[in-house]
Enzyme design. Sequence first.
Site, PDB file in Angstrom:
ATOM      1  N   HIS A 171     -14.731  17.935  27.825  1.00  0.00           N
ATOM      2  CA  HIS A 171     -13.417  18.593  27.988  1.00  0.00           C
ATOM      3  C   HIS A 171     -13.439  20.041  27.506  1.00  0.00           C
ATOM      4  CE1 HIS A 171     -11.557  14.905  29.235  1.00  0.00           C
ATOM      5  NE2 HIS A 171     -11.838  14.283  28.103  1.00  0.00           N
TER       6      HIS A 171
ATOM      7  N   ASP B  25     -17.658   9.184  32.342  1.00  0.00           N
ATOM      8  CA  ASP B  25     -16.627   8.951  31.325  1.00  0.00           C
ATOM      9  C   ASP B  25     -15.316   8.599  32.037  1.00  0.00           C
ATOM     10  OD1 ASP B  25     -16.038   9.936  28.169  1.00  0.00           O
ATOM     11  OD2 ASP B  25     -14.290  10.111  29.487  1.00  0.00           O
TER      12      ASP B  25
ATOM     13  N   ASP C  78     -15.941   4.747  27.802  1.00  0.00           N
ATOM     14  CA  ASP C  78     -14.522   4.379  27.693  1.00  0.00           C
ATOM     15  C   ASP C  78     -14.010   3.753  28.989  1.00  0.00           C
ATOM     16  OD1 ASP C  78     -14.862   6.906  28.794  1.00  0.00           O
ATOM     17  OD2 ASP C  78     -13.539   7.933  27.374  1.00  0.00           O
TER      18      ASP C  78
END
Length: 351
Positions: free
Chosen positions: A160, A196, A285
């Site tokens: 990010h 992810d 995740d």
Amino acid sequence: MKTVYNQHHAGHAATHEFFRGRLVPAFEIPARADYVLKAVQEAALGEVLAPVDHGLAPLERVHAPAYLRFLRGAYAEWRALGGEGDAFPAVWPVRSLRADVEPQSFASRMGLYSMDSGTPLTAGAWEAAYWGAQATLSGLDLALGDERRAYVLTRPPGHHAGADFFGGYCFINNAAVAAEAARDTGLQRVAILDVDYHHGNGTQAIFYERADVFYASLHGDPQTEYPFFLGHADERGAGPGLGFNANEPLPAGSSNEAWFAALERLLGQLQAFAPELLIVSLGVDTYGGDPISHFKLDRPEFAALGERLAAFGAPRTLFLQEGGYATEAIGLNVVAVLQGFERGLEQARSR
Ligand code: Q9C
Ligand code: ZN
């Protein structure tokens, strides 16, 4: 497969993060990496190595020097102002406000260099993120050498983080640092596959106008999932980079069949690109038991992902740890991917 382990990660230990107006226990915690290290060792995946310091220059190939300077000194500035505990931003230069002037005030620079209030800047954040990038560069050395593959066990995650901002628990964009360093050694085509749960807005933005680094991601639809403001299917790159960015947003709650179908579409595009190096932003995740995400992968699917990536057959592959917040499960999930990959390599060799 060898692992490079960022042993400085534990200095970055947030206690709480903001969520829906409250401070809740932090999700991105040292125990995550501890569980992965334990699983890597118990599975006898391979040697675990310490990072070699490659210095600041490779980080400056990706991040603005002013941003790196800010990050390095931010926690001390916060404390000097009387800040207690971890530092959080409170104000951002949205649209009609100016982001081209660096203000003096610490609070305003926190906002200038961040994208959300959910990323605690701790006393050890800089040190952990710096050594995470060094672990990444050390893993790249292995992948570019005789090993041809490596796993980088690090936190905080990176995808990010943009050229000049932190957010989404990320400070330094490890995938981007690796891709840029690989290009600097003379590789012509580098692919980043981001599995992810969240779209890697930082990585995408850094390479959006470039044809030499292909960014491909499958993730929770930004209409409802973090990072909300990037990651749509129509983002295909710009200028010379047009056609070298691919997003597969999937609705929260998507089935494993839908996830693997999206993976196939991305791998098809990457196969045509024929990368000399595949960097995998390995967030787990996507696990059904993850507390902040909404896909349904489990051990067999993680193993299948690893096998599929081996079958993809990139000449060199670098796995970088990103998200995954079901703390006790992430070690087994990560190892399932990496062992699946090793198994896939052996199958390819014996064919
Ligand atoms: N309380 C990575 O997986 N917001 N970042 C979650 C939950 C941010 C995740 C809110 C999620 C960022 C690398
Ligand atoms: Zn994530």
